[in-house]
Design a protein around this motif. Structure first.
Motif, PDB file in Angstrom:
ATOM      1  N   PHE A 225       0.768  -1.233  -0.057  1.00  0.00           N
ATOM      2  CA  PHE A 225       0.090   0.090   0.123  1.00  0.00           C
ATOM      3  C   PHE A 225       0.823   1.288  -0.161  1.00  0.00           C
ATOM      4  O   PHE A 225       1.773   1.371   0.810  1.00  0.00           O
ATOM      5  N   ARG A 226       0.531   2.300  -0.719  1.00  0.00           N
ATOM      6  CA  ARG A 226       1.349   3.412  -0.866  1.00  0.00           C
ATOM      7  C   ARG A 226       0.847   4.290   0.065  1.00  0.00           C
ATOM      8  O   ARG A 226      -0.335   5.138  -0.061  1.00  0.00           O
ATOM      9  N   ALA A 227       1.293   4.452   1.538  1.00  0.00           N
ATOM     10  CA  ALA A 227       0.696   5.194   2.545  1.00  0.00           C
ATOM     11  C   ALA A 227       0.697   6.796   2.318  1.00  0.00           C
ATOM     12  O   ALA A 227      -0.047   7.128   2.621  1.00  0.00           O
ATOM     13  N   ASN A 228       1.899   7.191   1.479  1.00  0.00           N
ATOM     14  CA  ASN A 228       2.223   8.607   1.608  1.00  0.00           C
ATOM     15  C   ASN A 228       3.213   8.793   0.503  1.00  0.00           C
ATOM     16  O   ASN A 228       3.553   7.855  -0.135  1.00  0.00           O
ATOM     17  N   ARG A 229       3.788   9.944   0.365  1.00  0.00           N
ATOM     18  CA  ARG A 229       4.908  10.402  -0.734  1.00  0.00           C
ATOM     19  C   ARG A 229       6.060   9.552  -0.246  1.00  0.00           C
ATOM     20  O   ARG A 229       7.048   9.397  -1.189  1.00  0.00           O
ATOM     21  N   THR A 230       6.339   9.093   0.984  1.00  0.00           N
ATOM     22  CA  THR A 230       7.597   8.522   1.408  1.00  0.00           C
ATOM     23  C   THR A 230       7.570   7.184   1.830  1.00  0.00           C
ATOM     24  O   THR A 230       8.581   6.658   1.936  1.00  0.00           O
ATOM     25  N   HIS A 231       6.328   6.356   1.750  1.00  0.00           N
ATOM     26  CA  HIS A 231       6.586   5.184   2.293  1.00  0.00           C
ATOM     27  C   HIS A 231       5.426   4.305   1.234  1.00  0.00           C
ATOM     28  O   HIS A 231       4.418   4.660   1.188  1.00  0.00           O
ATOM     29  N   ILE A 232       5.901   2.987   1.245  1.00  0.00           N
ATOM     30  CA  ILE A 232       5.242   2.033   0.458  1.00  0.00           C
ATOM     31  C   ILE A 232       5.336   0.965   1.506  1.00  0.00           C
ATOM     32  O   ILE A 232       6.294   0.514   1.838  1.00  0.00           O
ATOM     33  N   ILE A 233       4.171   0.176   2.104  1.00  0.00           N
ATOM     34  CA  ILE A 233       4.167  -0.627   3.306  1.00  0.00           C
ATOM     35  C   ILE A 233       3.588  -2.067   2.817  1.00  0.00           C
ATOM     36  O   ILE A 233       2.636  -1.965   2.030  1.00  0.00           O
ATOM     37  N   SER A 234       4.339  -3.124   3.394  1.00  0.00           N
ATOM     38  CA  SER A 234       3.837  -4.365   3.023  1.00  0.00           C
ATOM     39  C   SER A 234       2.527  -4.749   4.116  1.00  0.00           C
ATOM     40  O   SER A 234       2.563  -4.288   5.364  1.00  0.00           O
ATOM     41  N   LYS A 235       1.852  -5.482   3.797  1.00  0.00           N
ATOM     42  CA  LYS A 235       0.516  -5.630   4.930  1.00  0.00           C
ATOM     43  C   LYS A 235       1.252  -6.721   5.856  1.00  0.00           C
ATOM     44  O   LYS A 235       0.563  -6.677   7.025  1.00  0.00           O
ATOM     45  N   LEU A 236       2.205  -7.520   5.504  1.00  0.00           N
ATOM     46  CA  LEU A 236       2.729  -8.401   6.637  1.00  0.00           C
ATOM     47  C   LEU A 236       3.508  -7.586   7.745  1.00  0.00           C
ATOM     48  O   LEU A 236       4.019  -8.096   8.521  1.00  0.00           O
ATOM     49  N   ALA A 237       3.853  -6.421   7.249  1.00  0.00           N
ATOM     50  CA  ALA A 237       4.596  -5.576   8.206  1.00  0.00           C
ATOM     51  C   ALA A 237       3.822  -4.659   8.909  1.00  0.00           C
ATOM     52  O   ALA A 237       4.291  -4.082   9.933  1.00  0.00           O
ATOM     53  N   VAL A 238       2.477  -4.544   9.003  1.00  0.00           N
ATOM     54  CA  VAL A 238       1.635  -3.907   9.371  1.00  0.00           C
ATOM     55  C   VAL A 238       1.263  -4.631  10.769  1.00  0.00           C
ATOM     56  O   VAL A 238       0.646  -5.820  11.212  1.00  0.00           O
ATOM     57  N   GLU A 239       1.594  -3.800  12.131  1.00  0.00           N
ATOM     58  CA  GLU A 239       0.933  -4.251  13.225  1.00  0.00           C
ATOM     59  C   GLU A 239      -0.305  -3.953  13.588  1.00  0.00           C
ATOM     60  O   GLU A 239      -1.129  -4.456  14.267  1.00  0.00           O
ATOM     61  N   GLY A 240      -0.650  -2.526  13.281  1.00  0.00           N
ATOM     62  CA  GLY A 240      -1.997  -1.996  13.460  1.00  0.00           C
ATOM     63  C   GLY A 240      -1.894  -0.706  13.213  1.00  0.00           C
ATOM     64  O   GLY A 240      -0.946  -0.177  12.502  1.00  0.00           O
ATOM     65  N   TYR A 241      -2.969   0.052  13.623  1.00  0.00           N
ATOM     66  CA  TYR A 241      -3.251   1.548  13.248  1.00  0.00           C
ATOM     67  C   TYR A 241      -3.732   2.396  14.203  1.00  0.00           C
ATOM     68  O   TYR A 241      -4.709   1.633  14.946  1.00  0.00           O
TER      69      TYR A 241
END
Length: 279
Positions: A225-241
């Motif tokens: 997921f393209r979170a913002n201009r500076t970060h692309i994150i993997s779903k496997l790395a997400v702990e929560g929000y």
């Protein structure tokens, strides 16, 4: 209303026998409805009117049946999406003109030999034009059913092809050549002081000389997921929000970052849907 055929092209049977009966009956009622200047209820009780309705029903049923038969035949020869103009030509020839002629001559012959007077109905005055109009509508309905049946398969194929085309590896220039990185090892990609880094789940980090936009195009969007201009994150790395009052989000990932990754309120709903979806 229609069912799949078990042939190689997965074509349609379109209308079942019962549906053809219902459609023919509705058209018969419309065509033979008495005119306003006739004796309305008296017309319904006449034997000639019953014969007229029976003949009209038979003629229209034949037209629908042959339209169905010819359309199924054409589906096995030329698909709409593969040869549009050739299919359109033969659809007009076999799917429209042939059923209209069959229906017209059957109706004309039956009424002529039975010597039925149907001058008080709407059928006889506009028989030819009405038959053509009805057959055009039936052909259009066949086309609609065709695409209703085909579109879901096309969408699935496109999704399957897209998933196949997505890179399982990224090829990153390293100054002397390229380094191959498996996308499944990537936790997130980020920019820090104008330099792009690839952070791996195991804690390793690679410098990347490719723009985030170009990297994101080659990644599976169900996983990244393209979170913002500076970060692309993997779903496997997400702990929560965490949600904020302005409806933006703060995302926690592993390996941990100096600051939580922010997601704007405009992307918050998309992120939550992405985070909850299976892949």
């Amino acid at each position: 209303m229609h069912s799949d055929k078990s042939d190689g092209k997965n074509s349609l049977d379109y209308f079942s026998f019962s549906w053809m009966m219902v459609i023919a009956l509705c058209i018969t009622i419309c065509l033979n409805w008495p005119t306003m200047n006739s004796r309305f209820w008296n017309t319904f009780s006449q034997t000639w009117y019953h014969i007229a309705c029976a003949n009209t029903f038979a003629a229209v049923f034949l037209m629908i049946t042959f339209t169905n038969i010819f359309t199924i035949y054409l589906d096995s020869k030329w698909l709409w999406e593969e040869n549009l103009w050739k299919r359109l030509f033969f659809q007009i020839l076999l799917g429209l003109m042939a059923p209209v002629l069959i229906c017209y001559f059957f109706g004309w012959a039956s009424f002529y030999f039975l010597k039925v007077n149907i001058s008080s109905t709407r059928y006889i005055r506009n028989m030819s034009s009405l038959l053509v109009l009805i057959c055009i509508m039936i052909n259009l309905l066949h086309i609609v059913l065709y695409y209703i049946h085909k579109v879901p398969g096309w969408i699935k194929n496109d999704a399957r092809n897209l998933k196949t085309d997505l890179a399982e590896h990224l090829y990153i220039p390293d100054g002397k050549g390229e380094k191959k990185i498996a996308t499944e090892t990537i936790a997130y990609i980020f920019i820090d002081t104008k330099t792009t880094y690839i952070q791996h789940h195991n804690g390793d980090r690679d410098v990347c000389f490719v723009a985030l936009d170009n990297l994101y195009k080659n990644l599976d969007h169900a996983l990244f997921f393209r979170a913002n201009r500076t970060h692309i994150i993997s779903k496997l790395a997400v702990e929560g929000y965490e949600k904020f009052a302005d409806r933006s989000l703060s995302v926690k990932v592993l390996p941990k970052t100096k600051d939580n990754i922010s997601v704007s309120r405009l992307k918050a709903t998309l992120f939550i849907q992405w985070f909850r979806a299976s892949f």
